[in-house]
Every structure is written in structure tokens, then in C-alpha cells.
Design an enzyme around this catalytic site. Structure first.
Site, PDB file in Angstrom:
ATOM      1  N   GLY A  14       0.785  -1.236   0.000  1.00 34.50           N
ATOM      2  CA  GLY A  14       0.000   0.000   0.000  1.00 34.50           C
ATOM      3  C   GLY A  14       0.812   1.279   0.000  1.00 34.50           C
ATOM      4  NE  ARG A  65     -22.197 -14.581  -9.198  1.00 38.41           N
ATOM      5  CZ  ARG A  65     -22.737 -14.333  -7.991  1.00 38.41           C
ATOM      6  NH1 ARG A  65     -23.163 -13.113  -7.690  1.00 38.41           N
ATOM      7  NH2 ARG A  65     -22.805 -15.288  -7.077  1.00 38.41           N
ATOM      8  CG  MET A  89      -1.130  -7.936  -6.963  1.00 35.65           C
ATOM      9  SD  MET A  89      -0.235  -6.900  -8.165  1.00 35.65           S
ATOM     10  CE  MET A  89       1.030  -8.044  -8.654  1.00 35.65           C
ATOM     11  NE  ARG A  90      -7.171 -11.742  -6.144  1.00 32.52           N
ATOM     12  CZ  ARG A  90      -7.208 -13.064  -5.920  1.00 32.52           C
ATOM     13  NH1 ARG A  90      -7.763 -13.858  -6.806  1.00 32.52           N
ATOM     14  NH2 ARG A  90      -6.689 -13.567  -4.832  1.00 32.52           N
ATOM     15  CB  ILE A  91      -7.908 -10.079 -14.156  1.00 33.22           C
ATOM     16  CG1 ILE A  91      -6.444 -10.519 -14.203  1.00 33.22           C
ATOM     17  CG2 ILE A  91      -8.371  -9.577 -15.519  1.00 33.22           C
ATOM     18  CD1 ILE A  91      -5.478  -9.441 -14.606  1.00 33.22           C
ATOM     19  CG  LEU A  92     -11.189  -5.302 -11.513  1.00 36.57           C
ATOM     20  CD1 LEU A  92     -11.045  -3.782 -11.556  1.00 36.57           C
ATOM     21  CD2 LEU A  92     -12.074  -5.722 -10.335  1.00 36.57           C
ATOM     22  CG  HIS A 108       1.947  -2.218 -15.460  1.00 32.64           C
ATOM     23  ND1 HIS A 108       1.607  -3.425 -14.897  1.00 32.64           N
ATOM     24  CD2 HIS A 108       2.997  -2.464 -16.284  1.00 32.64           C
ATOM     25  CE1 HIS A 108       2.402  -4.366 -15.376  1.00 32.64           C
ATOM     26  NE2 HIS A 108       3.259  -3.811 -16.213  1.00 32.64           N
ATOM     27  CG  ASP A 144      -1.271  -4.921 -17.051  1.00 32.87           C
ATOM     28  OD1 ASP A 144      -0.570  -5.952 -16.882  1.00 32.87           O
ATOM     29  OD2 ASP A 144      -1.851  -4.334 -16.125  1.00 32.87           O
ATOM     30  CD  GLU A 173       5.032   1.759  -9.131  1.00 27.87           C
ATOM     31  OE1 GLU A 173       3.930   1.379  -8.705  1.00 27.87           O
ATOM     32  OE2 GLU A 173       6.044   1.030  -9.124  1.00 27.87           O
TER      33      GLU A 173
HETATM   34  C1  GRF Z   1       4.178  -1.362  -6.974  1.00 29.04           C
HETATM   35  O1  GRF Z   1       5.284  -1.394  -7.849  1.00 29.04           O
HETATM   36  C2  GRF Z   1       2.929  -1.596  -7.798  1.00 29.04           C
HETATM   37  O2  GRF Z   1       2.993  -1.005  -9.085  1.00 29.04           O
HETATM   38  C3  GRF Z   1       2.938  -3.074  -7.904  1.00 29.04           C
HETATM   39  O3  GRF Z   1       3.264  -3.515  -6.590  1.00 29.04           O
HETATM   40  C4  GRF Z   1       4.228  -2.583  -6.045  1.00 29.04           C
HETATM   41  C5  GRF Z   1       3.909  -2.261  -4.608  1.00 29.04           C
HETATM   42  O4  GRF Z   1       2.759  -1.483  -4.593  1.00 29.04           O
HETATM   43  N1  GRF Z   1       1.687  -3.606  -8.350  1.00 29.04           N
HETATM   44  P1  GRF Z   1       2.192  -0.942  -3.183  1.00 29.04           P
HETATM   45  O5  GRF Z   1       3.394  -0.613  -2.312  1.00 29.04           O
HETATM   46  O6  GRF Z   1       1.368  -2.055  -2.603  1.00 29.04           O
HETATM   47  O7  GRF Z   1       1.402   0.268  -3.544  1.00 29.04           O
END
Ligand code: GRF
Length: 218
Positions: A14, A65, A89-92, A108, A144, A173
Site C-alpha cells: 500500500g 462475482r 493484483m486481480r483482473i476485473l 503499472h 494492462d 509511481e
Molecule cells: C508497486 O510497484 C505496484 O505497481 C505493484 O506492486 C508494487 C507495490 O505497490 N503492483 P504498493 O506498495 O502495494 O502500492
């Protein structure tokens, strides 16, 4: 005064969520994080939300769902105007994206369309690129793939390993994701097919890091 309510999806530590919270608290963005939802009950992102008095929810994603119905309900109930994938990290599903298209963005850690997937930093390093970076984009029905909002280019340095490169990208980022939310809140993002037009206005170039190339609009 109207304030954009942001709903954040996060799966991990986070730090991107933290960057959004900090930018809101510093008044750099006229928005507030209304809720944080994670598919990972141990995500430190949930702890960060709690530390800032932001409602946080674990939502089990094993039933996709139900997971997406929970996201839709929790954010809908809080009048969320923008969903932000911050290390989510999920695909919606296409159905979910269709409903929120134009109001859901993602970060990304690579220069899309290169190095899609779950380890953009490691894949770029292994490929031997000399320059990589990060991308914010609207989420569309492919992974992506949606229209790009901002990109920033970062050098790969001799002796970099995955973690040192990832750390260098992560700092950027933390700049382009809050800035993308800011541009959305200002109504300066126009989607024209695959292209995002950023209407003229203020700039965050005063925060530019040395040796980083930022796309127009940062
Ligand atoms: C980041 O590089 C993000 O782009 C990737 O995971 C890393 C950690 O993200 N998906 P965060 O610290 O959980 O925001």
C-alpha cells in the site's frame, strides 16, 4: 464544496495508497479516499487505511462475482467517483469494467505495452532494457491495456537487481498516480479511442525527480 471520493483497491504493502492519502492530506489533490478494499486480508494497505481513519474492507476474491459485487456496493454506497488500482493484483471482469469505464484507473510498474503482468520490474530487468518506468492508464476489458494517462521513464543502472530497480520506479509511481487522480479531478482527462488528451492547466514539474522523463501533463 464537492470533493472527489476515491475508492482504492490494493493487494499489498500500500505505498501507492499512502502516496494518495498524503497527496490528499497535503491538499495537492482535491479528493479524499472514501474506502480501501483488499483481496488480501493481511495487506498492510488495510492497516494504512485504518491508521488514517479510512474505512477498510477485506473482500475474498476466490468468488470473483461476489468480490466484484462487494466492490461495487461498498464504493457505490460511498459515492466513489474514481476507483484506483494501487498495487491491486486481480483482473476485473469485463462486466465490472464496462460499468466503471472512464472512472477506474491503474498504475503499472513498466512502460506499457511492454512488460505487462505481475512483475513488470523483474521482466524488464531480465530482458536487459536500459530504460523502463511506470504507467497510469484507464482500465479497460483487457489486462494492462487501457488508454494511457501518464508515463515516466527511469534508467536501469549497472548493478541493479530487481529490488533496487523496483524501488527507483516506485518513487515515480508515487508521483504519477496521485497526479493522474488530480488530473481526473480537475476534469482534464479526455478519452479519445486509445488516446487520452490532457487539457492544459497546472503542472507538478516542480516535484520532478532528477534523471526521470515525464510525459506531457505531469
Ligand atoms: C508497486 O510497484 C505496484 O505497481 C505493484 O506492486 C508494487 C507495490 O505497490 N503492483 P504498493 O506498495 O502495494 O502500492
Amino acid at each position: 464544496m464537492f470533493m472527489l471520493k476515491v475508492g482504492v483497491l490494493a493487494s499489498g504493502s500500500g505505498t501507492n495508497l499512502q502516496a494518495i492519502i498524503d497527496a490528499c492530506n497535503e491538499g495537492k489533490i482535491n479528493a479524499e479516499v472514501a474506502a480501501v478494499i483488499s483481496d488480501n486480508r493481511n495487506a498492510f494497505a488495510l492497516e494504512r487505511a485504518r491508521e488514517h481513519g479510512i474505512e477498510s474492507f477485506f473482500s475474498d476474491a476466490s468468488d470473483k462475482r461476489r468480490h466484484e459485487e462487494e466492490i461495487d456496493r461498498i464504493f457505490g454506497e460511498r459515492d466513489v467517483g474514481l476507483i484506483v488500482g494501487a498495487g491491486y493484483m486481480r483482473i476485473l471482469s469485463p462486466q465490472f469494467v464496462k460499468k466503471w469505464y472512464g472512472r477506474i484507473i491503474n498504475i503499472h510498474p513498466a512502460l506499457l505495452p511492454s512488460f505487462k503482468g505481475t512483475d513488470g520490474q523483474g521482466d524488464a530487468l531480465k530482458y536487459g532494457v536500459k530504460i523502463t518506468g511506470c504507467t497510469t492508464h484507464f482500465i479497460d476489458e483487457e489486462t494492462d491495456h487501457g488508454p494511457i494517462i501518464l508515463q515516466a521513464a527511469v534508467r536501469v543502472k549497472d548493478g541493479d537487481d530487481r529490488d533496487s530497480l523496483a524501488a527507483r520506479i516506485l518513487k515515480v509511481e508515487h508521483q504519477i498516480l496521485p497526479r493522474s487522480i488530480d488530473l481526473f479531478e480537475q476534469g482534464r482527462l479526455e478519452i479519445h479511442g486509445r488516446k487520452v488528451r490532457i487539457l492544459p492547466g497546472d503542472s507538478w514539474m516542480e516535484y520532478a525527480l532528477p534523471d526521470v522523463l515525464y510525459s506531457e501533463g505531469f
